[in-house]
Design a protein around this motif. Structure first.
Motif, PDB file in Angstrom:
ATOM      1  N   HIS A  97      41.507  49.209  37.256  1.00  0.00           N
ATOM      2  CA  HIS A  97      40.583  50.253  36.804  1.00  0.00           C
ATOM      3  C   HIS A  97      39.632  50.639  37.950  1.00  0.00           C
ATOM      4  O   HIS A  97      39.236  49.787  38.748  1.00  0.00           O
ATOM      5  CB  HIS A  97      39.776  49.769  35.594  1.00  0.00           C
ATOM      6  CG  HIS A  97      40.485  49.992  34.284  1.00  0.00           C
ATOM      7  ND1 HIS A  97      40.350  49.136  33.217  1.00  0.00           N
ATOM      8  CD2 HIS A  97      41.337  50.966  33.885  1.00  0.00           C
ATOM      9  CE1 HIS A  97      41.081  49.593  32.207  1.00  0.00           C
ATOM     10  NE2 HIS A  97      41.699  50.703  32.598  1.00  0.00           N
ATOM     11  N   HIS A 134      39.405  45.943  25.621  1.00  0.00           N
ATOM     12  CA  HIS A 134      38.427  44.868  25.832  1.00  0.00           C
ATOM     13  C   HIS A 134      38.307  43.977  24.602  1.00  0.00           C
ATOM     14  O   HIS A 134      38.251  44.476  23.476  1.00  0.00           O
ATOM     15  CB  HIS A 134      37.036  45.456  26.101  1.00  0.00           C
ATOM     16  CG  HIS A 134      36.884  46.052  27.458  1.00  0.00           C
ATOM     17  ND1 HIS A 134      36.513  45.303  28.548  1.00  0.00           N
ATOM     18  CD2 HIS A 134      37.059  47.309  27.906  1.00  0.00           C
ATOM     19  CE1 HIS A 134      36.450  46.084  29.620  1.00  0.00           C
ATOM     20  NE2 HIS A 134      36.784  47.312  29.247  1.00  0.00           N
ATOM     21  N   ASP A 161      36.550  51.164  38.136  1.00  0.00           N
ATOM     22  CA  ASP A 161      35.285  50.437  38.281  1.00  0.00           C
ATOM     23  C   ASP A 161      35.507  49.034  38.855  1.00  0.00           C
ATOM     24  O   ASP A 161      34.559  48.266  38.992  1.00  0.00           O
ATOM     25  CB  ASP A 161      34.512  50.393  36.954  1.00  0.00           C
ATOM     26  CG  ASP A 161      35.265  49.722  35.838  1.00  0.00           C
ATOM     27  OD1 ASP A 161      36.503  49.832  35.799  1.00  0.00           O
ATOM     28  OD2 ASP A 161      34.627  49.069  34.989  1.00  0.00           O
ATOM     29  N   HIS A 162      36.757  48.709  39.210  1.00  0.00           N
ATOM     30  CA  HIS A 162      37.061  47.443  39.894  1.00  0.00           C
ATOM     31  C   HIS A 162      37.736  47.654  41.253  1.00  0.00           C
ATOM     32  O   HIS A 162      37.753  46.740  42.071  1.00  0.00           O
ATOM     33  CB  HIS A 162      37.930  46.548  38.997  1.00  0.00           C
ATOM     34  CG  HIS A 162      37.205  46.101  37.768  1.00  0.00           C
ATOM     35  ND1 HIS A 162      36.672  44.841  37.619  1.00  0.00           N
ATOM     36  CD2 HIS A 162      36.877  46.776  36.629  1.00  0.00           C
ATOM     37  CE1 HIS A 162      36.050  44.754  36.447  1.00  0.00           C
ATOM     38  NE2 HIS A 162      36.164  45.911  35.827  1.00  0.00           N
ATOM     39  N   HIS A 215      41.960  43.822  38.536  1.00  0.00           N
ATOM     40  CA  HIS A 215      42.833  44.816  37.904  1.00  0.00           C
ATOM     41  C   HIS A 215      42.520  46.206  38.432  1.00  0.00           C
ATOM     42  O   HIS A 215      41.539  46.396  39.151  1.00  0.00           O
ATOM     43  CB  HIS A 215      42.749  44.758  36.374  1.00  0.00           C
ATOM     44  CG  HIS A 215      41.424  45.166  35.812  1.00  0.00           C
ATOM     45  ND1 HIS A 215      40.297  44.382  35.888  1.00  0.00           N
ATOM     46  CD2 HIS A 215      41.036  46.296  35.166  1.00  0.00           C
ATOM     47  CE1 HIS A 215      39.288  44.994  35.304  1.00  0.00           C
ATOM     48  NE2 HIS A 215      39.701  46.173  34.862  1.00  0.00           N
ATOM     49  N   HIS A 261      44.413  42.706  29.625  1.00  0.00           N
ATOM     50  CA  HIS A 261      43.516  43.868  29.522  1.00  0.00           C
ATOM     51  C   HIS A 261      44.278  45.173  29.797  1.00  0.00           C
ATOM     52  O   HIS A 261      44.328  46.056  28.932  1.00  0.00           O
ATOM     53  CB  HIS A 261      42.359  43.646  30.492  1.00  0.00           C
ATOM     54  CG  HIS A 261      41.466  44.811  30.725  1.00  0.00           C
ATOM     55  ND1 HIS A 261      40.718  45.400  29.724  1.00  0.00           N
ATOM     56  CD2 HIS A 261      41.178  45.504  31.859  1.00  0.00           C
ATOM     57  CE1 HIS A 261      40.029  46.400  30.249  1.00  0.00           C
ATOM     58  NE2 HIS A 261      40.295  46.491  31.526  1.00  0.00           N
ATOM     59  N   ASP A 308      38.121  41.952  33.515  1.00  0.00           N
ATOM     60  CA  ASP A 308      37.957  42.379  32.124  1.00  0.00           C
ATOM     61  C   ASP A 308      38.930  41.586  31.253  1.00  0.00           C
ATOM     62  O   ASP A 308      40.067  41.339  31.657  1.00  0.00           O
ATOM     63  CB  ASP A 308      38.212  43.880  31.984  1.00  0.00           C
ATOM     64  CG  ASP A 308      37.084  44.701  32.613  1.00  0.00           C
ATOM     65  OD1 ASP A 308      36.043  44.112  32.968  1.00  0.00           O
ATOM     66  OD2 ASP A 308      37.252  45.922  32.744  1.00  0.00           O
TER      67      ASP A 308
HETATM   68 ZN   LIG Z   1      39.034  47.328  33.087  1.00  0.00          ZN
END
Ligand SMILES: [Zn+2]
Length: 463
Positions: A68, A407, A70-71, A66, A166, A188
């Motif tokens: 975000h 989440h 941090d991904h 996905h 998510h 996530d």
């Molecule tokens: Zn996420």
């Protein structure tokens, strides 16, 4: 039949919640699942500057769960270091990458520029981790894969995406090896019974599972989001206040608009103009009205019939910088939804600078406030904050909307795992702080009898 050696290496989000990167070795091929940025404290952010612990030129494919940061946030860096293979993602994730990757690059460039001008970096010539051109190069490699459609991977593997509930486009990646076994990469995991997105897809089998654990040790509050919004909007109208809402552009802002629309349709929303003051939230909201397979059935029907919970008469999307500034001169009642969600940057900072000292202002937080952020200082009762070098007294009313989270909470994670008809051979818990990971491991072991490990950064496991 002798099968090829297969393994997984945890190169990020191992005993922390950021920097997701998991490297699968499938015989002679290498596939990276997620390419996330480390965010938060300096020790973590410094990891972004280390060389990748594999050769980007020898990597064969990237799969993104996905959009975000941090991904996906290290993708431009990976491309800058020579990666030229495919990057598979759902069409909505690609849409969000097109908004957020150049934005992330611009922020990094601005930050480096600021440090250069003010001499505030430890480096003589501070440079951004990557620039906008790198982000555009990375975007050229994105290849859409629809939910449920099988896509071949190098190493005679294949995978498919399943809705994770998510954020828009978020997916579990179910990867099948040559020997027929599979690993489910959760990315996530969202929450069941929420508006806008479908529930996380139930999964009943996988030989191996990599599962996130952000909320492994706690459940979400059962606070009623609509009731909170009803109360604060009514108070704002009575007192002619401005409600400032720091909000994440992807998901959270759309959820807020959905609740406001519900209230309005039920005749519970007083007359109050709502300004979405974030170019990124505006662009993102446009993606949420494209028909996507992971949208909730009810929302898809509404959209097909021309009704949108995000396009109401009382909502104005503010793109222009001058219009954004002019909001500062306006008197309430009004609501300004603006990023960033933790008040660490973005347009919301200007609104806070102007309004924090006004006792009539209602500051409404809509999500988790990490340690070290201005948001955290404010919810912890700071009397004063420093914004752009100026001290600003905090006199406003502070409210929290804790019911919104993208989440799954602890019980929701365990309930999702209970959908497995047989325990996975091995389960790896990632993407969580150690107490959350230990709590989830304890429950999966005691309630389900699963074999669970919590890999360290850099650790590898044979599959
Ligand atoms: Zn996420």
């Amino acid at each position: 039949m002798l099968s090829m050696p297969m393994s997984i290496r945890f190169l990020g989000a191992a005993r922390t919640v950021t920097g997701s990167k998991h490297l699968l070795t499938l015989g002679k091929s290498q596939v990276l699942v997620d390419c996330g940025l480390f965010q938060g404290p300096r020790e973590l952010r410094e990891k972004n500057w280390e060389p990748f612990p594999f050769d980007p030129l020898k990597l064969d494919a990237v799969v993104l769960t996905h959009a975000h940061a941090d991904h996906i946030g290290m993708l431009p860096r990976l491309v800058k270091q020579g990666y030229r293979g495919p990057v598979y993602a759902t069409p909505s994730t690609i849409g969000l990458c097109r908004i957020s990757l150049p934005d992330s690059a611009r922020l990094l460039e601005e930050e480096a520029d600021y440090h250069r001008r003010h001499g505030t970096s430890r480096h003589a010539d501070p440079r951004p981790l990557y620039n906008e051109a790198d982000a555009y190069e990375a975007m050229k490699l994105l290849k859409p894969v629809n939910f449920w459609q099988f896509q071949q991977l190098p190493g005679k593997a294949q995978f498919r995406f399943m809705p994770a509930g998510h954020i828009l486009g978020s997916a579990f990646a179910e990867i099948y090896f040559e020997n027929g076994e599979r690993i489910l990469m959760s990315g996530d995991i969202g929450r069941p019974n929420r508006p806008i997105l479908k529930d996380p897809t139930p999964v009943d089998f996988a030989e191996y599972l990599v599962i996130e654990s952000t909320y492994g040790d706690r459940n979400h509050s059962d606070q009623n989001a609509a009731a909170v919004l009803e109360r604060v909007t009514n108070q704002a109208v009575a007192d002619r206040s401005c409600i400032v809402v720091p909000s994440f552009a992807i998901g959270r802002t759309q959820e807020l608009l959905w609740y406001l629309t519900q209230l309005s349709e039920q005749g519970r929303l007083p007359h109050i103009p709502v300004y979405v003051d974030s170019p990124m939230a505006t662009a993102t909201t446009l993606l949420y009205v494209d028909d996507s397979e992971d949208l909730d059935q009810e929302l898809r029907l509404d959209l097909r019939e021309g009704r949108s919970p995000f396009k109401q008469d009382f909502v104005r999307f503010v793109r222009d910088r001058n219009m954004s500034k002019s909001l500062n001169d306006m008197e309430g009642p009004m609501m300004v939804i603006s990023g960033s969600g933790m008040a660490t940057g973005g347009r919301v900072v200007h609104h806070l600078k102007r309004r924090l000292s006004d006792p009539k202002t209602i500051l409404l937080f809509t999500g988790y406030q990490a340690v070290g952020t201005m948001g955290r200082a404010l919810i912890e009762g700071a009397n004063e904050v420093t914004i752009h070098g100026d001290r600003v007294r905090v006199e406003c009313q502070i409210e929290r909307l804790d019911a919104l989270s993208a989440h799954a909470g602890a019980d929701e994670l365990v309930a999702w795992c209970k959908g497995f008809k047989e325990p996975p051979k091995r389960t790896f818990i990632v993407h969580g702080e150690p107490p959350a990971q230990q709590a989830l491991r304890g429950r999966l072991e005691s309630e389900l009898g699963w074999a669970v490990s919590i890999p360290e950064q850099g650790e590898a496991a044979d599959l």
